[in-house]
Design an enzyme around this catalytic site. Structure first.
Site, PDB file in Angstrom:
ATOM      1  N   GLU A 182      17.003 -56.366 -35.445  1.00 30.42           N
ATOM      2  CA  GLU A 182      17.912 -55.510 -34.659  1.00 30.42           C
ATOM      3  C   GLU A 182      18.397 -54.336 -35.503  1.00 30.42           C
ATOM      4  O   GLU A 182      19.565 -53.942 -35.444  1.00 30.42           O
ATOM      5  CB  GLU A 182      19.098 -56.336 -34.137  1.00 30.42           C
ATOM      6  CG  GLU A 182      18.675 -57.541 -33.319  1.00 30.42           C
ATOM      7  CD  GLU A 182      19.840 -58.291 -32.672  1.00 30.42           C
ATOM      8  OE1 GLU A 182      20.925 -57.711 -32.531  1.00 30.42           O
ATOM      9  OE2 GLU A 182      19.645 -59.469 -32.318  1.00 30.42           O
ATOM     10  N   GLU A 223      22.627 -66.434 -33.642  1.00 29.99           N
ATOM     11  CA  GLU A 223      24.019 -66.407 -34.128  1.00 29.99           C
ATOM     12  C   GLU A 223      24.683 -67.784 -34.097  1.00 29.99           C
ATOM     13  O   GLU A 223      25.800 -67.933 -33.607  1.00 29.99           O
ATOM     14  CB  GLU A 223      24.833 -65.376 -33.334  1.00 29.99           C
ATOM     15  CG  GLU A 223      24.226 -63.982 -33.405  1.00 29.99           C
ATOM     16  CD  GLU A 223      25.022 -62.913 -32.679  1.00 29.99           C
ATOM     17  OE1 GLU A 223      25.945 -63.270 -31.930  1.00 29.99           O
ATOM     18  OE2 GLU A 223      24.709 -61.721 -32.866  1.00 29.99           O
TER      19      GLU A 223
HETATM   20  C1  GLA Z   1      23.702 -59.043 -30.949  1.00 33.89           C
HETATM   21  C2  GLA Z   1      22.642 -59.744 -30.113  1.00 33.89           C
HETATM   22  C3  GLA Z   1      21.793 -58.751 -29.376  1.00 33.89           C
HETATM   23  C4  GLA Z   1      22.621 -57.671 -28.705  1.00 33.89           C
HETATM   24  C5  GLA Z   1      23.485 -57.015 -29.725  1.00 33.89           C
HETATM   25  C6  GLA Z   1      24.301 -55.913 -29.113  1.00 33.89           C
HETATM   26  O1  GLA Z   1      23.222 -58.532 -32.123  1.00 33.89           O
HETATM   27  O2  GLA Z   1      21.795 -60.553 -30.873  1.00 33.89           O
HETATM   28  O3  GLA Z   1      21.066 -59.443 -28.399  1.00 33.89           O
HETATM   29  O4  GLA Z   1      23.411 -58.214 -27.692  1.00 33.89           O
HETATM   30  O5  GLA Z   1      24.337 -57.986 -30.270  1.00 33.89           O
HETATM   31  O6  GLA Z   1      23.549 -55.066 -28.321  1.00 33.89           O
END
Ligand code: GLA
Length: 427
Positions: free
Chosen positions: A324, A198
């Site tokens: 994710e 991020e």
């Molecule tokens: C972001 C992070 C993850 C996790 C999610 C929420 O996407 O990259 O590591 O913390 O938020 O669970």
């Protein structure tokens, strides 16, 4: 974690009349004759019924066969202490949700704020070791997350005398180099590291594509220097560590991970940062982009595909990882993620979301796994295993969510069946 997520503002239709809730709770029990959903069926007469859980094929094996890649990684963010049978049946990769993040791996020394010049911080590998051990013992891939994230950066990294910017930057740089090397050597099992997480700004098509509120950006900016250099440094140090480990891009991928790459204006920022690393000229390698793909129920699969093809278009043999994946059952407007209240976030469905929503979710998951079937996508990770444990029950608001492939009992949902069986009729 999303601070802002841009989604199309579409009003949710609450289909309270649909009492099915087929994927919820006793979702594995076929509905009584006549069905419990008002949705139409294409299965020749009756409402399609959820197949028995015992007939479920392995998710990972099914996808690997379909994609024509026997060792394909289909993973999940897991807790290694629970649900092991489900993990081992369906997944060929695991990720630690938080146990390999810097604030866990190398926290500030107890009782300090980490603000002293020589913080006595100590590594704390125990939680991450459990993942590495589980991976090794069960021959499951280990996808590692993350070496650097602004939200989990212990303050000892940045302690020091900023009145001498050159020395201060060298100190912070050395800490980053030492940290990355130590952690990569600790867990050589990893087949990929999210080197940075991020680092792009949410401002669409920004002049400066980097997130400027990161403590890393701020530390590197001391004295007016280029704050963005920490990203190139992180990839350089990871590349150096990988070389010293005797590994390379074929067996240890160095990735840049971010969210909202399915949003064109954010994607543009991410792509520019990737290019900055590719053009750094320092010997820093980058092997691809991790797309978080925390999606809403109305996500546009064409934009998901656009994110994948955009990375392919940068050349350099870059790969895509889906890192994710989850599909919220809600369609929230963008200001939900800044205000974090209901409204503007969509109202809670409660414990039994309408079958129509779970069906829409299933169709979206099916389309996504079709979109992911391209050579550049070499790993897919879901952000959780069952709906009983998901960050989306508390983000962006406290609200029942059902974003994954297995229901709260651990039984396959329609979303699961839609993915593993492209022909199965969804109610
Ligand atoms: C972001 C992070 C993850 C996790 C999610 C929420 O996407 O990259 O590591 O913390 O938020 O669970």
């Amino acid at each position: 974690m999303k601070l802002i997520r841009v989604v199309l503002p579409v009003v949710l239709t609450m289909l309270a009349a649909c009492g099915g809730g087929g994927g919820e709770g006793g979702g594995s029990v076929p509905p009584p004759g006549g069905g419990s959903s008002s949705s139409s069926s294409s299965s020749g007469g009756g409402t399609p019924q959820l197949p028995a859980p015992s007939t479920a094929p392995s998710l990972a094996s099914t996808i690997a066969a379909r994609y024509g890649s026997p060792n394909y990684r289909v993973g999940a963010a897991v807790q290694t202490s629970t649900g092991q049978a489900l993990i081992l049946k369906h997944f060929s990769s695991i990720t630690a949700e938080y146990q390999m993040k810097p604030d866990i791996v190398w926290p500030n020394a107890a009782g300090t704020s980490g603000s002293t010049a020589q913080p006595a911080a100590q590594a704390n590998y125990a939680a991450g070791d459990a993942f590495a051990n589980f991976s090794a013992a069960n021959n499951v891939g280990l996808r590692c997350h993350t070496l650097l994230w602004h939200q989990t950066a212990p303050s000892w990294f940045f302690a020091g005398d900023t009145s001498n910017p050159v020395n201060y930057r060298a100190l912070v740089q050395q800490r980053l180099r030492d940290y990355i090397r130590a952690v990569m050597f600790r867990w050589p099992e990893c087949y990929a590291w999210d080197v940075v997480n991020e680092v792009a700004t949410d401002t669409a098509n920004a002049t400066n594509p980097y997130r400027t509120d990161s403590p890393w950006y701020i530390a590197y900016s001391v004295g007016g220097a280029d704050g963005s250099e920490y990203v190139r440094d992180a990839f350089l140090f990871a590349t150096q560590a990988r070389n010293t480990m005797g590994r390379n891009d074929s067996n240890l991928k160095l990735m840049l991970n971010d969210y909202n790459t399915e949003v064109a204006g954010k994607r543009a920022n991410v792509l520019r940062i990737v290019q900055d690393v590719m053009n750094a000229g320092t010997g820093a390698d980058i092997d691809g982009v991790g797309h978080q793909f925390h999606l809403g129920i109305n996500a546009d699969v064409a934009q998901v595909t656009a994110a994948l093809t955009a990375v392919e278009g940068l050349g350099g043999n870059l790969v895509n990882h889906v890192t994710e994946l989850d599909v919220s059952i809600y369609n929230d407007p963008g200001n939900c993620f800044s205000q974090r209240t209901i409204p503007p976030c969509a109202a809670d469905y409660g414990a039994s979301p309408p079958q129509s929503v779970l069906s829409d979710q299933a169709r979206l998951y099916r389309a996504l796994f079709t979109a992911f079937n391209r050579p550049s996508v070499t790993s897919i990770t879901l952000w959780g295993v069952t709906d009983a444990s998901t960050w989306l029950n508390t983000f962006p608001v406290n609200r029942t969510n059902r974003p994954l492939l297995f229901d709260t009992n651990g039984d396959p949902k329609w979303a699961f069946w839609a993915v593993v069986d492209p022909n199965i009729a969804i109610p």
